[in-house]
Design an enzyme around this catalytic site. Structure first.
Site, mmCIF file in Angstrom:
data_model
loop_
_atom_site.group_PDB
_atom_site.id
_atom_site.type_symbol
_atom_site.label_atom_id
_atom_site.label_comp_id
_atom_site.label_asym_id
_atom_site.label_seq_id
_atom_site.Cartn_x
_atom_site.Cartn_y
_atom_site.Cartn_z
ATOM 1 N N GLU A 235 0.811 -1.218 0.000
ATOM 2 C CA GLU A 235 0.000 0.000 0.000
ATOM 3 C C GLU A 235 0.849 1.273 0.000
ATOM 4 O O GLU A 235 0.766 2.102 0.900
ATOM 5 C CB GLU A 235 -0.971 -0.022 1.186
ATOM 6 C CG GLU A 235 -1.912 -1.216 1.120
ATOM 7 C CD GLU A 235 -2.788 -1.379 2.355
ATOM 8 O OE1 GLU A 235 -2.665 -0.575 3.299
ATOM 9 O OE2 GLU A 235 -3.588 -2.328 2.379
ATOM 10 N N GLU B 112 -6.192 -10.244 -1.736
ATOM 11 C CA GLU B 112 -6.978 -9.990 -0.516
ATOM 12 C C GLU B 112 -8.468 -9.831 -0.831
ATOM 13 O O GLU B 112 -9.161 -8.991 -0.254
ATOM 14 C CB GLU B 112 -6.470 -8.731 0.203
ATOM 15 C CG GLU B 112 -4.994 -8.772 0.554
ATOM 16 C CD GLU B 112 -4.523 -7.586 1.381
ATOM 17 O OE1 GLU B 112 -5.383 -6.897 1.982
ATOM 18 O OE2 GLU B 112 -3.300 -7.359 1.449
#
Length: 354
Positions: free
Chosen positions: A150, A265
């Site tokens: 991220e 995810e």
């Protein structure tokens, strides 16, 4: 006493029934498929529901630790390491013949307070290097890692926009390439992943996020950083349209650069979706299908992982509770571990029949 995730994070690993470590048979229908299917596993959930370990081993070929390998849990105080939960999760995987996808070596979040006292670039680089070395050397049979997680902000202000945080503030964008070089040095044959979320949407923020992510990937490759794969998290927001053509083109471009693609995810945040469970499941499955078909159209992925496997054991139930009071249904198995339409779409994706 009410048992919560935060309670277990504070208390650490608790002993649980030996049955959770028993070797369970993998589902034959899934075992014959080439693309591995995995699920994220939050270790304390095993103490709440021992059946969870059996079902993950039945359906999956790989697992990803939700919290167990994040900096804050591993290093609660300076100079101290706590591997209890990470070791337990890796042992469970070994006993059950499951691969582990390491998550995550470098992340802007989940850092303990003591880290903020480090002010020099040299000390920050030494800390990051030590952390990567320790994890990769402790778990040498892990050959797939989210190296950096991220790195793009939620709302980029340009293609050069990078997420703020300790590593960015102390080392700048170079910390990303540093992390990949160190991981490659220690594990040269591993899949080394740059992992990101919210790059799949067609709304006003999607193009900016994709552009900044693309720029970062290209910059890393130009620097010779040994990035080998890109992770599309796929935390889908129920009701937000997928940019199907743009995502397919992005995946195709990554493939043309020699990069692998992983779905890392996947789940669906269903807080604003219909109340009726059957209708909601249909909406969720359709959105998952749009997302996965775009990836398939762009050249496909080498693995797919959902962020949990059964609805009650999802971060979405406490992060995005539904205002109508009905339980969230974000994952491929329901509360009784029965497969839903979501799992049918995963099956189609893995079989190449989307």
């Amino acid at each position: 006493m009410t048992i919560t995730r935060r309670h277990f994070l504070k208390q650490g690993t608790t002993p649980f029934m030996a049955a959770a470590l028993a070797p369970w048979l993998t589902s034959p229908a899934f075992a014959q498929q080439n693309m591995p299917f995995g699920a994220a596993l939050y270790w304390p959930d095993m103490a709440i529901e021992p059946r969870l370990g059996a079902e993950i081993a039945r359906w999956c070929q790989r697992i990803t630790p939700v919290q167990e390998m994040k900096f804050e849990l591993l290093r609660p105080s300076e100079g101290a390491w706590d591997f209890s939960q990470a070791d337990a999760l890796v042992d469970y995987a070994r006993v059950n013949g499951l691969a582990v996808h390491g998550h995550t070596l470098v992340w802007y979040a989940a850092l303990p307070e003591w880290v903020s006292k480090i002010t020099s670039a040299a000390a920050a680089e030494a800390l990051m290097t030590e952390h990567i070395e320790t994890l990769i050397q402790r778990y040498p049979d892990i050959t797939s890692w989210d190296v950096v997680n991220e790195a793009i902000p939620d709302v980029p202000n340009g293609v050069k926009s990078r997420r703020d945080g300790f590593w960015q503030e102390r080392l700048g964008e170079d910390h990303i390439a540093m992390a990949f070089r160190k991981a490659h040095e220690l594990s040269p044959h591993s899949t080394l992943v740059l992992n990101e979320y919210d790059v799949e949407f067609a709304d006003e923020y999607g193009p900016a996020k994709r552009a900044a992510f693309r720029d970062l990937i290209q910059s890393l490759l130009d620097k010779g950083a040994p990035v080998t794969a890109i992770g599309f998290q796929g935390h889908l927001r129920g009701g937000r349209a997928i940019a199907k053509d743009e995502l397919a083109a992005f995946v195709a471009e990554l493939k043309s650069w020699g990069l692998d693609v992983l779905v890392t995810e996947l789940d669906v945040i269903d807080v604003n979706l219909p109340r009726d469970a059957d209708e909601r499941d249909r909406v969720i499955a359709a959105q998952v299908r749009d997302f996965l078909k775009a990836i398939a159209d762009g050249g496909g992925a080498s693995s797919i992982t959902t962020w949990g496997i059964s609805d009650p054991y999802s971060w979405i139930r406490w992060a995005y509770p539904r205002p109508d009071g009905t339980p969230n249904r974000p994952l491929p198995l329901d509360e009784n571990f029965k497969p839903k339409l979501f799992m049918d779409v995963i099956d189609d994706f893995r079989n190449g029949t989307l």
